[in-house]
Motif scaffolding. Structure first.
Motif, PDB file in Angstrom:
ATOM      1  N   TRP A 386       0.876  -1.180   0.000  1.00  0.00           N
ATOM      2  CA  TRP A 386       0.000   0.000   0.000  1.00  0.00           C
ATOM      3  C   TRP A 386       0.904   1.218   0.000  1.00  0.00           C
ATOM      4  N   VAL A 387       0.847   2.000  -1.079  1.00  0.00           N
ATOM      5  CA  VAL A 387       1.782   3.102  -1.278  1.00  0.00           C
ATOM      6  C   VAL A 387       1.052   4.433  -1.130  1.00  0.00           C
ATOM      7  N   THR A 388       1.461   5.212  -0.140  1.00  0.00           N
ATOM      8  CA  THR A 388       0.968   6.587  -0.010  1.00  0.00           C
ATOM      9  C   THR A 388       1.785   7.460  -0.950  1.00  0.00           C
ATOM     10  N   LEU A 389       1.121   8.173  -1.833  1.00  0.00           N
ATOM     11  CA  LEU A 389       1.797   8.904  -2.901  1.00  0.00           C
ATOM     12  C   LEU A 389       2.440  10.196  -2.391  1.00  0.00           C
ATOM     13  N   PRO A 390       3.517  10.623  -3.033  1.00  0.00           N
ATOM     14  CA  PRO A 390       4.090  11.937  -2.712  1.00  0.00           C
ATOM     15  C   PRO A 390       3.049  13.041  -2.897  1.00  0.00           C
ATOM     16  N   GLU A 391       3.252  14.150  -2.212  1.00  0.00           N
ATOM     17  CA  GLU A 391       2.244  15.217  -2.191  1.00  0.00           C
ATOM     18  C   GLU A 391       1.896  15.757  -3.564  1.00  0.00           C
ATOM     19  N   SER A 392       2.819  15.709  -4.509  1.00  0.00           N
ATOM     20  CA  SER A 392       2.550  16.286  -5.830  1.00  0.00           C
ATOM     21  C   SER A 392       1.628  15.411  -6.675  1.00  0.00           C
ATOM     22  N   TRP A 393       1.384  14.184  -6.229  1.00  0.00           N
ATOM     23  CA  TRP A 393       0.532  13.269  -6.987  1.00  0.00           C
ATOM     24  C   TRP A 393      -0.862  13.169  -6.371  1.00  0.00           C
ATOM     25  N   ARG A 394      -1.855  13.039  -7.230  1.00  0.00           N
ATOM     26  CA  ARG A 394      -3.161  12.573  -6.816  1.00  0.00           C
ATOM     27  C   ARG A 394      -3.346  11.179  -7.403  1.00  0.00           C
ATOM     28  N   ALA A 395      -4.120  10.356  -6.713  1.00  0.00           N
ATOM     29  CA  ALA A 395      -4.208   8.948  -7.083  1.00  0.00           C
ATOM     30  C   ALA A 395      -4.705   8.755  -8.511  1.00  0.00           C
ATOM     31  N   GLU A 396      -5.738   9.527  -8.914  1.00  0.00           N
ATOM     32  CA  GLU A 396      -6.279   9.320 -10.250  1.00  0.00           C
ATOM     33  C   GLU A 396      -5.253   9.656 -11.326  1.00  0.00           C
ATOM     34  N   GLY A 397      -4.444  10.685 -11.061  1.00  0.00           N
ATOM     35  CA  GLY A 397      -3.391  11.033 -12.011  1.00  0.00           C
ATOM     36  C   GLY A 397      -2.309   9.977 -12.070  1.00  0.00           C
ATOM     37  N   PHE A 398      -1.981   9.418 -10.895  1.00  0.00           N
ATOM     38  CA  PHE A 398      -0.951   8.379 -10.857  1.00  0.00           C
ATOM     39  C   PHE A 398      -1.421   7.127 -11.589  1.00  0.00           C
ATOM     40  N   VAL A 399      -2.685   6.748 -11.366  1.00  0.00           N
ATOM     41  CA  VAL A 399      -3.236   5.570 -12.049  1.00  0.00           C
ATOM     42  C   VAL A 399      -3.201   5.772 -13.562  1.00  0.00           C
ATOM     43  N   ALA A 400      -3.591   6.970 -14.009  1.00  0.00           N
ATOM     44  CA  ALA A 400      -3.582   7.262 -15.445  1.00  0.00           C
ATOM     45  C   ALA A 400      -2.163   7.218 -16.003  1.00  0.00           C
ATOM     46  N   ALA A 401      -1.206   7.771 -15.239  1.00  0.00           N
ATOM     47  CA  ALA A 401       0.180   7.766 -15.700  1.00  0.00           C
ATOM     48  C   ALA A 401       0.727   6.351 -15.776  1.00  0.00           C
ATOM     49  N   ALA A 402       0.434   5.543 -14.760  1.00  0.00           N
ATOM     50  CA  ALA A 402       0.897   4.156 -14.771  1.00  0.00           C
ATOM     51  C   ALA A 402       0.261   3.393 -15.935  1.00  0.00           C
ATOM     52  N   ASN A 403      -1.023   3.629 -16.154  1.00  0.00           N
ATOM     53  CA  ASN A 403      -1.718   2.962 -17.246  1.00  0.00           C
ATOM     54  C   ASN A 403      -1.100   3.323 -18.592  1.00  0.00           C
ATOM     55  N   SER A 404      -0.715   4.590 -18.738  1.00  0.00           N
ATOM     56  CA  SER A 404      -0.095   5.016 -19.996  1.00  0.00           C
ATOM     57  C   SER A 404       1.257   4.359 -20.219  1.00  0.00           C
ATOM     58  N   ARG A 405       1.868   3.868 -19.132  1.00  0.00           N
ATOM     59  CA  ARG A 405       3.144   3.153 -19.226  1.00  0.00           C
ATOM     60  C   ARG A 405       2.947   1.637 -19.237  1.00  0.00           C
ATOM     61  N   GLY A 406       1.701   1.185 -19.309  1.00  0.00           N
ATOM     62  CA  GLY A 406       1.434  -0.237 -19.421  1.00  0.00           C
ATOM     63  C   GLY A 406       1.357  -0.980 -18.108  1.00  0.00           C
ATOM     64  N   VAL A 407       1.068  -0.261 -17.003  1.00  0.00           N
ATOM     65  CA  VAL A 407       0.979  -0.900 -15.680  1.00  0.00           C
ATOM     66  C   VAL A 407      -0.374  -0.556 -15.062  1.00  0.00           C
ATOM     67  N   ALA A 408      -1.101  -1.579 -14.618  1.00  0.00           N
ATOM     68  CA  ALA A 408      -2.394  -1.375 -13.962  1.00  0.00           C
ATOM     69  C   ALA A 408      -2.209  -1.418 -12.449  1.00  0.00           C
TER      70      ALA A 408
END
Length: 463
Positions: A386-408
């Motif tokens: 369970w990873v708490t994201l750095p302050e500059s990230w919001r979860a939905e943005g991180f999920v979208a970024a990971a998805n764009s790199r081929g990781v769900a």
């Protein structure tokens, strides 16, 4: 005002309206968070009864398309749907899947199950395994095997109180069927597995979130909820909690049991990952003999394909669960139960769990190394982190970024109960959805790179 295009659809009107709503959401005509007309407003526009619209909205809510808030209205859900993980694997075939929690399939597991199947074929019990078995709770010898299994998990159950089921989801459904009526309020941890939310919605129960911390359900929050109204049950995961990985201390387990007894509230305790722990703790149910329903399964530790789980009911209440079994799948597959029983009795089941723990230990070590320096909650043999994201990230943005790199990956929002703000965190599954450690390493390296980039979420568009 949203007006559904439902008139050319076959079937019942309320189903057609719900289907039209689903289509408009899927095609972008209704955005996440969009407010829908009230039941009365839509009924007036469509020249239908309010009850028809209410049934359509209720169906859409059970499908997790919309959510209602007293005093605010009805909205298209902004929560990520859990349906993608229920679709065929091809939906994730082009991604590294860190979103789905499942055990790692090892060669020894397949060999042990194949041997047990062969033993069944060559044995003399086929005739007993073919017909219906009533009262559907399980053969006495199978229930004794379940007692042996639960004993290894720290729960001294009695065979008469065991119910054998087709996995933990049927276990939870059978218990809810036995102890609740539509409209009853059930407490869920404020971060809860989506599966229990499906069951609560389908049973027409009222979910209410209860606060948790790093040790699980907070006793004071549980008692405050019990004082504030009639609560039928608390559903919780005190060991290897998903998604936070909290492990509830023994004293807190005792405190929850005492509160449940004081207010006559059932505790439904999910321990599907308890076998992954090096040192199991006594279940809450062991301190709440009259109020604790303990459930576990073999899916996360031996084989999901067997679809076998166990319920330990309060003393003398196993037969209360028969209507719940009859309303779902009547009984567990006797062939699967026979295989599971043989694995337990010959010691193979425990060996397979030990091997699963060792594989997860290696995967957890890899994750700890690659994610070093970030706020990560983990267990030495856990199925995920369970990873708490750095302050500059919001979860939905991180999920979208990971998805764009081929990781769900899975955002905290997918686990939220109620309408409070979700933590800015993601769950990364380390189990068998990534069959090889090499694939897992590749996925974790991409996640670590994104964490280091500290890219503001606003730089990604979530489509």
């Amino acid at each position: 005002m949203w007006i559904p295009n439902y008139k050319n659809r076959k079937g019942k009107l309320y189903v057609a309206i719900a289907d039209a709503l689903a289509e408009d959401i899927a095609e972008g005509r209704l955005a996440p968070g969009a407010r829908l007309p009230t039941h009365r407003e839509l009924a007036w526009q469509l020249k239908l009864s309010v009850s028809t619209v209410s049934k359509a909205y209720a169906l859409a809510e059970r499908r997790h398309l919309i959510e209602g808030s007293v005093g605010r209205g009805t909205f298209v859900t902004s929560r990520p749907s859990d349906l993608p993980r229920l679709e065929p694997n091809r939906a994730q075939s082009d991604r590294i899947d860190l979103s789905f929690n499942c055990l790692v399939v090892l060669p020894s597991q397949q060999a042990a199950i194949a041997r047990a199947m062969q033993d069944v074929v060559e044995g003399d019990r086929i005739e007993a395994l073919v017909p219906y078995h009533r009262p559907w709770l399980g053969f006495p010898e199978h229930r004794l095997s379940a007692v042996k299994w639960l004993s290894a998990l720290g729960y001294p159950a009695h065979a008469d109180d065991i119910v054998i089921v087709n996995g933990a989801q049927q276990a939870a459904a059978a218990i809810l069927n036995a102890i609740t009526e539509p409209g009853d309020t059930i407490l869920l941890e404020e971060l809860a597995d989506p599966g229990i939310r499906f069951l609560v919605a389908n049973r027409h129960l009222t979910p209410k979130s209860v606060a948790i911390d790093q040790h699980g359900v907070i006793p004071e929050a549980f008692e405050a909820a019990c004082k504030g109204g009639t609560i039928r049950a608390l559903f919780c995961i005190p060991t290897h909690h998903s998604p936070t990985l909290a492990v509830m201390p023994v004293e807190r387990r005792k405190a929850l049991a005492e509160i449940a007894a004081r207010y006559d509230v059932a505790i439904i305790e999910n321990d599907v990952c308890g076998g992954l722990m090096d040192r199991p703790l006594p279940p809450i149910a062991s301190f709440a003999p009259e109020h604790g329903f303990y459930l576990t399964s073999l899916s996360k530790v031996i084989s999901a394909g067997l679809r076998i789980g166990f319920i330990a009911a309060p003393r003398g209440r196993a037969k209360d669960l028969i209507p719940g079994l009859a309303s779902t799948t009547w009984m567990a597959s006797l062939f699967s139960v026979e295989i599971a029983s043989r694995l337990i009795e010959n010691g193979a089941a425990q060996r397979l769990v030990d091997e699963q723990r060792e594989e997860l230990r290696k995967r957890q070590a890899m994750a700890a190394d690659l994610l070093s320096g970030y706020q990560v909650s983990a267990l030495p043999t856990g199925l995920h982190v369970w990873v708490t994201l750095p302050e500059s990230w919001r979860a939905e943005g991180f999920v979208a970024a990971a998805n764009s790199r081929g990781v769900a990956v899975t955002p905290a929002e997918a686990f939220m109960v109620g309408h409070g703000p979700a933590p800015q965190a993601v769950r990364l599954s380390l189990g068998g959805a990534t069959p090889s450690r090499g694939e897992l390493q590749q996925g974790l390296e991409i996640v670590a790179e994104l964490l280091r980039s500290k890219r503001p979420a606003a730089s990604y568009l979530v489509l």
